[in-house]
Design an enzyme around this catalytic site. Sequence first.
Site, mmCIF file in Angstrom:
data_model
loop_
_atom_site.group_PDB
_atom_site.id
_atom_site.type_symbol
_atom_site.label_atom_id
_atom_site.label_comp_id
_atom_site.label_asym_id
_atom_site.label_seq_id
_atom_site.Cartn_x
_atom_site.Cartn_y
_atom_site.Cartn_z
ATOM 1 N N CYS A 144 0.837 -1.205 0.000
ATOM 2 C CA CYS A 144 0.000 0.000 0.000
ATOM 3 C C CYS A 144 0.873 1.257 0.000
ATOM 4 C CB CYS A 144 -0.918 0.010 1.224
ATOM 5 S SG CYS A 144 -2.046 -1.393 1.335
ATOM 6 N N ASP B 21 28.748 22.178 22.690
ATOM 7 C CA ASP B 21 28.987 23.607 22.863
ATOM 8 C C ASP B 21 28.876 23.890 24.367
ATOM 9 O OD1 ASP B 21 29.209 26.378 22.340
ATOM 10 O OD2 ASP B 21 27.026 26.558 22.389
ATOM 11 N N ASP C 48 23.791 25.104 20.186
ATOM 12 C CA ASP C 48 22.734 26.097 20.032
ATOM 13 C C ASP C 48 22.153 26.006 18.625
ATOM 14 O OD1 ASP C 48 21.217 28.412 19.702
ATOM 15 O OD2 ASP C 48 22.446 29.526 21.123
#
Length: 730
Positions: free
Chosen positions: A50, A451, A629
């Site tokens: 499918c 970091d 970050d």
Amino acid sequence: MTASPALQEHVPASACPACIAAPAAEDLARAAAPDARIMLSLPTAHCATCITDVERELSRQPGVRSARVNLTLKRVSVDAEPGVTPGPLVDALAAIGYEAHELDPDLLSATETDKRGRDLLMRIGVSGFAMMNIMLLSVAVWSGAESATRDLFHWVSAAIALPTVVFAGRPFFASALNGLRHGRVNMDFPISLAMVLASSISLYETIHHGSHAYFDAAVMLTFFLLVGRYLDYRTRAIARSAAEELAALEVPRAHLLRDGTEVEVPVGQLCVGDLIRVRPGGRVPADGVVVEGMSETDRSVLTGESLPVQAAPGVQLSAGEVNLTGPLTLRVSAAGKDSSLHRMADLVAAAESARTKYNSLAERAARFYSPSVHTLAFGSFVTWLWITGGDVRHAVNIAASVLIITCPCALGLAVPAVVTAASGKLFRKGLLIKDGTALERLAEADTVVFDKTGTLTLGAPEPQNLGDLTPAQRAIAAALAGGSSHPLARAIGAALDVAPAAVADLREVPGHGVEARGPAGEILRLGRADWVGAEPADVTATHLRIGAQPPVTLTFADRLRPGAEDAVAALRGQGMRVILLSGDTEAPVAGLASRLGITEWQSGARPEDKAARIAAMSADGAKVLMVGDGLNDTAALASAHVSISPASALDAARAASDIVLLGQSLAPVADAARIAGQARRRIKENFAISLAYNVVAVPLALVGLATPLAAALAMSLSSVTVSLNALRLK
């Protein structure tokens, strides 16, 4: 006052720098790409075939860039050019036999999700009741009933069995007929053919007064096939995906304040700028800023953290949070499809249905399924018809067993069952997977680069030696700190729980610090070393001078993020190489590395230096996980093999990383690496289970040692085993 370069870069004191840089939710909406994103439900999709059919057909449609099916959720996500509408896509899927509907996430509910489960249970009950009655009639035949009595019992059994097989087997028959109507053969076709053959051979025997009729076996076959399908449904429900978790948080209605009156309206009708009321115990229906009221909110479902968070005027709340204590009035910043919750759900659904090398392997195997299984079944029928000298009944039984036992349901479930279970577990720990291949790449990581500021630490200065001050010095420091907006001064003011001393002429001297006069007219200063007359410090510090007294140096350290020590220790325990790269000065970086037990570190590293270092390690063959970050370390995150970044729920869509850490604690990073490794092992185990099943079961069916009933039990057991193996993730 003096501050390290890193602190000067992160002047605002905050728990998470990403939260400061994060735009409002309405800015996220404006920044989104204008491409069309269409979600369609696929109620009849259930196997690997499918997935291939739907994605191939949709990819052929004009304007469609890509289509990804999530089999667990029975949805397809379509990325298309602007102007593409759902209507033609629904028609295209209908043309190849797949029912499809445009999906409105606001209308999703657990009730609709459970509808299929209730339908399967009803059919299991009907087939089970019929099976027991036919078994009672069969006892008489087995006990020696002959001629007319035996024929009577056979006809009564037929009257019960045939309608039962037609009704209870409808999920299999409907799917198989739908595929045939559109010129394709799916996995339900051989199962349906086997059920028809078992019933037909029994009816043939009854019409010709045969001594053997297998109506009890035909109904029992249907019963066990349904039980297998229901168990598969339930195990998938237990392995609830992160996308379902997020969809379940969407609130359908909100309390809108209109001309001072509270009106209940659908969330889809909310607009930016509307005022809404959230009562205690209620879930926040849209992103917004608190304008009135004080309360606490539960963000555990979004961040994985159980501690409540204070909600006060000016605080930004995300859709999905739970208001705990007091009524709140919010000004809507984003609602419905533009809310952070909806965007997160879209990201996760796309990630869960993304291609991996394991998906491709399973689909290639499933592609050869239909011709192979029908060739085997026909070959076994012809062979046994020749061996038995024309015994059609025996040859048909063996062919039916082959058709059932070769169903590759376990192979189709091998990958999605594990990916769904893993993404759900990580989401409940506060990790949002944005890229579908991230889990696979995370399992390959052997080196972790952290970091410092905003990742291992919170980017908020914390005084280290205030306890050395006398009570008088503490009161004066509190008074001076109250006159400055500098982050170090604010940190001192927050840490000193004393009444400020009475001072006069309090003023801030830009670039130097804050100054005042004491009760005796002496000069009081808090600030830079050269201005105060103190010796410069090698660490982040400010200095206090009271009149002619010797200056006092107040040192600061960046506050360690919760769970940082546990995360680093756990990653090292997993055998990973841990490195710290920071743009801060040498002293604080060395101190943090020593505290966390990190032996490899580098200070003064600019963003481009971090990216170059990671690229060099990658060139040497390392698989680097970068934890940094998500807004400032974009280059380093992009250079890494896989990346994780802390971010708020509002900013999850923009963080330039594969995985987003939504909570404060860093401990889930180690959990993610561990679960990713487990997931890779579970996928390989599932492939091994599927292969072993076929190696053992198919030959047994071909040589006539497996009846259709035994084949149904074996096929169901293999599918359930694969799903249960996926749930072993811890």
